[in-house]
Design a protein around this motif. Structure first.
Motif, PDB file in Angstrom:
ATOM      1  N   GLU A 138     -10.457 104.675  71.501  1.00 30.44           N
ATOM      2  CA  GLU A 138     -11.653 103.837  71.566  1.00 30.44           C
ATOM      3  C   GLU A 138     -11.329 102.351  71.705  1.00 30.44           C
ATOM      4  OE1 GLU A 138     -10.630 105.745  68.944  1.00 30.44           O
ATOM      5  OE2 GLU A 138     -11.605 105.069  67.083  1.00 30.44           O
ATOM      6  N   VAL A 139     -10.085 102.063  72.075  1.00 31.14           N
ATOM      7  CA  VAL A 139      -9.659 100.667  72.160  1.00 31.14           C
ATOM      8  C   VAL A 139      -9.379 100.262  73.610  1.00 31.14           C
ATOM      9  CG1 VAL A 139      -7.979  98.974  71.338  1.00 31.14           C
ATOM     10  CG2 VAL A 139      -8.652 100.869  69.856  1.00 31.14           C
ATOM     11  N   VAL A 148     -10.531  92.142  73.515  1.00 32.85           N
ATOM     12  CA  VAL A 148     -10.290  93.446  72.918  1.00 32.85           C
ATOM     13  C   VAL A 148     -11.620  94.067  72.542  1.00 32.85           C
ATOM     14  CG1 VAL A 148      -9.266  94.686  70.971  1.00 32.85           C
ATOM     15  CG2 VAL A 148      -8.030  92.787  72.012  1.00 32.85           C
ATOM     16  N   LEU A 149     -11.840  95.288  73.006  1.00 30.92           N
ATOM     17  CA  LEU A 149     -13.053  95.997  72.632  1.00 30.92           C
ATOM     18  C   LEU A 149     -12.666  97.216  71.805  1.00 30.92           C
ATOM     19  CD1 LEU A 149     -14.981  96.030  76.058  1.00 30.92           C
ATOM     20  CD2 LEU A 149     -15.274  94.433  74.173  1.00 30.92           C
ATOM     21  N   GLY A 212      -8.348 100.634  63.153  1.00 32.37           N
ATOM     22  CA  GLY A 212      -7.097 100.069  62.661  1.00 32.37           C
ATOM     23  C   GLY A 212      -6.071 101.141  62.322  1.00 32.37           C
ATOM     24  N   ASP A 213      -6.568 102.347  61.972  1.00 30.73           N
ATOM     25  CA  ASP A 213      -5.652 103.457  61.668  1.00 30.73           C
ATOM     26  C   ASP A 213      -4.822 103.869  62.884  1.00 30.73           C
ATOM     27  OD1 ASP A 213      -6.645 103.462  59.159  1.00 30.73           O
ATOM     28  OD2 ASP A 213      -7.990 105.186  59.449  1.00 30.73           O
ATOM     29  N   LEU A 214      -5.290 103.480  64.073  1.00 28.20           N
ATOM     30  CA  LEU A 214      -4.546 103.838  65.287  1.00 28.20           C
ATOM     31  C   LEU A 214      -3.221 103.085  65.369  1.00 28.20           C
ATOM     32  CD1 LEU A 214      -7.486 103.886  67.877  1.00 28.20           C
ATOM     33  CD2 LEU A 214      -6.335 105.850  66.856  1.00 28.20           C
ATOM     34  N   VAL A 215      -3.153 101.947  64.682  1.00 25.42           N
ATOM     35  CA  VAL A 215      -1.868 101.233  64.590  1.00 25.42           C
ATOM     36  C   VAL A 215      -1.115 101.864  63.424  1.00 25.42           C
ATOM     37  CG1 VAL A 215      -0.739  99.013  64.239  1.00 25.42           C
ATOM     38  CG2 VAL A 215      -2.881  99.130  65.528  1.00 25.42           C
ATOM     39  N   ARG A 224       3.633 101.958  65.725  1.00 23.98           N
ATOM     40  CA  ARG A 224       3.297 102.471  67.050  1.00 23.98           C
ATOM     41  C   ARG A 224       1.779 102.590  67.162  1.00 23.98           C
ATOM     42  NH1 ARG A 224       3.720 108.997  67.860  1.00 23.98           N
ATOM     43  NH2 ARG A 224       2.130 109.523  66.324  1.00 23.98           N
ATOM     44  N   PHE A 225       1.285 102.640  68.395  1.00 25.02           N
ATOM     45  CA  PHE A 225      -0.115 102.927  68.621  1.00 25.02           C
ATOM     46  C   PHE A 225      -0.248 104.432  68.809  1.00 25.02           C
ATOM     47  CE2 PHE A 225      -4.235 103.142  70.579  1.00 25.02           C
ATOM     48  CZ  PHE A 225      -4.928 102.069  70.041  1.00 25.02           C
ATOM     49  N   LYS A 226      -1.193 105.040  68.069  1.00 20.58           N
ATOM     50  CA  LYS A 226      -1.352 106.491  68.113  1.00 20.58           C
ATOM     51  C   LYS A 226      -1.751 106.953  69.509  1.00 20.58           C
ATOM     52  CE  LYS A 226      -3.549 110.149  65.451  1.00 20.58           C
ATOM     53  NZ  LYS A 226      -4.508 110.449  64.393  1.00 20.58           N
TER      54      LYS A 226
END
Ligand code: CA
Length: 228
Positions: A138-139, A148-149, A212-215, A224-226
């Motif tokens: 979703e980023v 950044v969206l 933020g959990d994706l980082v 890492r970015f998930k």
């Protein structure tokens, strides 16, 4: 090469003047403001590349100046290096959550400070310049427009947070070591910044909300970015 400009907002002349002298010798265009309000006005009218911002200032303190710079789309992307007194450790953290890019603690030596400034102003050379927008989950990160969206909502990031996110998301799934992230985020002056990378990541996550959990933290490595 265009000349980079630096605004020093500092009321102590014994600090501001030698610093200005040294930076001018290095080829920068330097101006000094001695109170917060004057500093903010000058930043808005001259749009410098970097601001050295003291915290304890007359009329308007440095934290408020930082807040206002980050709230204004014209000045949002200016690099901010905070100058703090030793007893102001709390302010250092506050400075980061307000969007300062880095800080130095007084008293400081001029030479290491000017090399840090140089590193901050050095754009990382990026060979993969063809791709300017990355969308993952979703980023969405649009490098050209520095936007950044997250779930369609724009998120305001500091230049450092933006560079970190860009690096991570562009190669989602790949773990990056902290020193790699420091290199991409700031040029090559890794030593001075090692302790601050976690603070920037924490702030980046906070601003991204649930996304933020994706980082992700990769234990023993870095971040890492998930991936999808
Ligand atoms: Ca001061």
């Amino acid at each position: 090469m265009s000349q980079k400009s630096i605004l020093i907002i500092e009321d102590e002349r014994s600090i501001a003047e030698p610093l200005a002298y040294s930076l001018e010798k290095d080829g920068y265009l330097v101006s000094i403001a001695t109170d917060g309000q004057d500093g903010l006005r000058r930043a808005q009218s001259t749009l410098p590349d970097l601001i050295l911002l003291d915290i304890m200032l007359p009329v308007m303190d440095g934290l408020e100046v930082c807040r206002q710079l980050r709230a204004d789309s014209r000045t949002r992307h200016i690099l901010i290096l905070m100058l703090t007194a030793k007893s102001e450790e709390v302010d250092e953290v506050v400075g980061f959550s307000l969007g300062a890019d880095d800080y130095v603690t007084k008293p400081f030596k001029i030479k290491p400070l000017t090399s840090r400034i140089k590193a901050m102003l050095r754009r990382p050379t990026d060979k993969n310049t063809s791709q300017d927008t990355v969308i993952c989950r979703e980023v969405e990160v649009d490098r050209m427009n520095h936007r950044v969206l997250v779930q369609g909502e724009e998120v305001g990031l500091t230049p450092t947070e933006f560079k970190l996110l860009w690096t991570l998301i562009r190669q989602a799934g790949r773990p990056f070591r902290r020193n790699e992230l420091m290199d991409t985020a700031r040029g090559e002056d890794a030593n001075a910044l090692e302790r601050t990378i976690d603070v920037h990541i924490r702030s980046l996550r906070q601003k991204m909300g649930e996304a933020g959990d994706l980082v992700e933290t990769v234990r023993g490595v870095g971040y890492r970015f998930k991936p999808e």
